[in-house]
Design an enzyme around this catalytic site. Structure first.
Site, mmCIF file in Angstrom:
data_model
loop_
_atom_site.group_PDB
_atom_site.id
_atom_site.type_symbol
_atom_site.label_atom_id
_atom_site.label_comp_id
_atom_site.label_asym_id
_atom_site.label_seq_id
_atom_site.Cartn_x
_atom_site.Cartn_y
_atom_site.Cartn_z
ATOM 1 N N TRP A 149 -13.438 24.702 4.404
ATOM 2 C CA TRP A 149 -13.688 26.025 4.985
ATOM 3 C C TRP A 149 -15.087 26.534 4.678
ATOM 4 C CZ3 TRP A 149 -11.308 27.178 9.077
ATOM 5 C CH2 TRP A 149 -9.992 26.745 9.273
ATOM 6 N N ASP A 185 -14.503 34.493 1.342
ATOM 7 C CA ASP A 185 -13.413 34.240 2.283
ATOM 8 C C ASP A 185 -12.155 34.029 1.448
ATOM 9 O OD1 ASP A 185 -11.538 33.147 3.993
ATOM 10 O OD2 ASP A 185 -12.803 31.497 4.698
ATOM 11 N N LYS A 193 -2.134 33.628 6.611
ATOM 12 C CA LYS A 193 -1.745 32.823 5.455
ATOM 13 C C LYS A 193 -0.890 33.658 4.494
ATOM 14 C CE LYS A 193 -4.570 29.805 7.244
ATOM 15 N NZ LYS A 193 -5.938 29.432 6.962
HETATM 16 C C1 LIG Z 1 -7.206 29.292 7.783
HETATM 17 C C2 LIG Z 1 -8.517 29.604 7.184
HETATM 18 C C3 LIG Z 1 -9.614 30.030 7.961
HETATM 19 C C4 LIG Z 1 -9.565 30.102 9.469
HETATM 20 O O1 LIG Z 1 -8.869 31.180 9.921
HETATM 21 P P1 LIG Z 1 -8.817 31.564 11.482
HETATM 22 O O2 LIG Z 1 -8.114 32.866 11.466
HETATM 23 O O3 LIG Z 1 -8.069 30.468 12.170
HETATM 24 O O4 LIG Z 1 -10.203 31.659 11.985
HETATM 25 C C5 LIG Z 1 -10.793 30.350 7.318
HETATM 26 N N1 LIG Z 1 -10.901 30.274 5.992
HETATM 27 C C6 LIG Z 1 -9.877 29.857 5.211
HETATM 28 C C7 LIG Z 1 -10.054 29.795 3.727
HETATM 29 C C8 LIG Z 1 -8.661 29.513 5.778
HETATM 30 O O5 LIG Z 1 -7.644 29.114 5.000
#
Ligand SMILES: *Cc1c(COP(=O)(O)O)cnc(C)c1O
Length: 377
Positions: free
Chosen positions: A119, A189, A213
């Protein structure tokens, strides 16, 4: 005929409701059964309105109540200081890979990134379109299994911000402490670990998380941003990518993902009545320690990540006999343990055990893994 579920009714809902799979998928992921039942009960008629939340205007009084309550609850849970804005946006976490550099450069030309897994790699690639990316740390050479101490990072004091991924969902690598970066704004993030541990928000410039998530359904990304970092996007930035526009319009510049916002609000209330962030953390530690201890004690399964940066949310593991992968997945499925296949870039298995996963789900997984080892080991 309003169907309003009382907290006392919700409390009696078993966490692993019969007919519900034990879902280890990385995202969109399992939601608390209580939340699903409440959403179901309110689906046709939200609190006597005769309408579903899906069917009402985002500017209606009813939705304003839902929206404001979600923000209030998130602020309370994370103790978000008053000089931070909370935005509920679309475009997923991925939109933030662009939005962060587009808004935070503030006349500077470079930003520091920590490359700790897939990521952060994606965030680096996107940011490279807008600025010079200084990869202050890359752990690619240890195959994303350990994070060296900050003294070895090549931070540039002149960078516009420092960016890292709080939890690498694919590689199962999680920062256990907040990186010390001086006065440069810190961006993280936390898509896959927000609400799973206490967080000192005041140490950050921006925290963002895609909802699917640990927070709610997909379609929503939550951004927590320090006010002084808002308002620096250039004139040619599309409005949808300008934090200032969304902050000014209280995340209602255009139609927000109302249903995802509402369900996220239900999840936040569930976190509150379950005991808040401390309880989420206690549960996450119990679930993950159980699973790692079982894996480490076995000669049949292994996890390559160094103990001090193992994720509490995503546990990748590998079978010594890779030829058994498909059999493992099939038999797990038959036991009601779903979505255990590892990410396609990494292979093997991955158990995502977010806030909504009851400890009993991990117990069942461990029991199955033990039995599988006996049969095939
Ligand atoms: C799943 C995930 C993303 C991507 O998320 P989207 O909503 O599909 O853009 C980005 N960063 C992390 C750490 C993730 O687990």
């Amino acid at each position: 005929m309003a169907t309003v579920m009382k907290n006392s009714q919700l409390k009696s809902v078993p966490e692993l409701h019969s007919g519900r799979a034990c879902n280890f998928g990385a995202g969109p992921a399992m939601l608390p059964t209580e939340v699903m039942m409440q959403a179901q009960a309110e689906l046709m008629d939200w609190q006597g309105s005769g309408m579903s939340v899906m069917e009402i205007s985002h500017r209606s009084e009813a939705f304003m109540t839902i929206a404001e309550q979600a923000e209030t609850d998130l602020r309370e849970l994370l103790q978000i200081p008053g000089n931070y804005k909370v935005l509920f946006l679309q475009g997923g976490a991925t939109s933030q890979f662009a939005m962060v550099p587009l808004n935070l450069l503030r006349g500077k030309t470079s930003a520091d990134y920590l490359h700790t897994g897939m990521w952060s790699q994606k965030a680096i690639k996107e940011a490279s379109k807008f600025c010079k990316v200084n990869v202050a740390l890359s752990i690619e050479n240890n195959r994303f299994t350990s994070i060296p101490s900050p003294d070895s990072w090549q931070l540039n004091p002149d960078s516009a911000f420092v960016y890292y991924t709080g939890n690498e969902t694919v590689h199962g690598v999680e920062f256990q402490t907040i990186p010390e970066v001086g006065d440069v704004p810190l961006v993280t993030d936390m898509t896959s670990n927000l609400l799973s541990r206490p967080l000192d928000v005041s140490r950050y410039g921006v925290i963002f998380a895609g909802a699917q998530k640990n927070l709610g359904p997909s379609g929503l990304v939550v951004v927590i941003i320090r006010e002084d970092l808002i308002g620096h996007a250039g004139k040619r930035i599309p409005s949808m990518y300008d934090y200032a526009v969304h902050a000014r319009e209280h995340s209602m510049f255009n139609t927000p993902p109302t249903f995802a916002w509402y369900v996220t609000g239900l999840v936040l209330q569930w976190v509150k009545r379950t005991g808040g962030i401390r309880e989420m953390e206690r549960r996450a530690i119990r679930r993950s320690e159980k699973l790692y201890q079982f894996i480490d004690a076995s000669g049949f399964y292994h996890n390559p990540v160094a103990a001090e940066c193992r994720s509490r949310m995503n546990v990748p593991f590998f079978l010594t006999h890779e030829g058994l992968n498909q059999t493992f997945i099939k038999e797990a499925e038959a036991h009601g343990l779903t979505a255990l296949a590892g990410h396609r870039n990494v292979g093997g298995m991955r158990a995502s055990i977010y806030n909504a996963m009851p400890e009993e789900g991990v117990d069942r997984l461990i029991e199955f893994m033990g039995g599988f080892e006996k049969r095939y080991g």
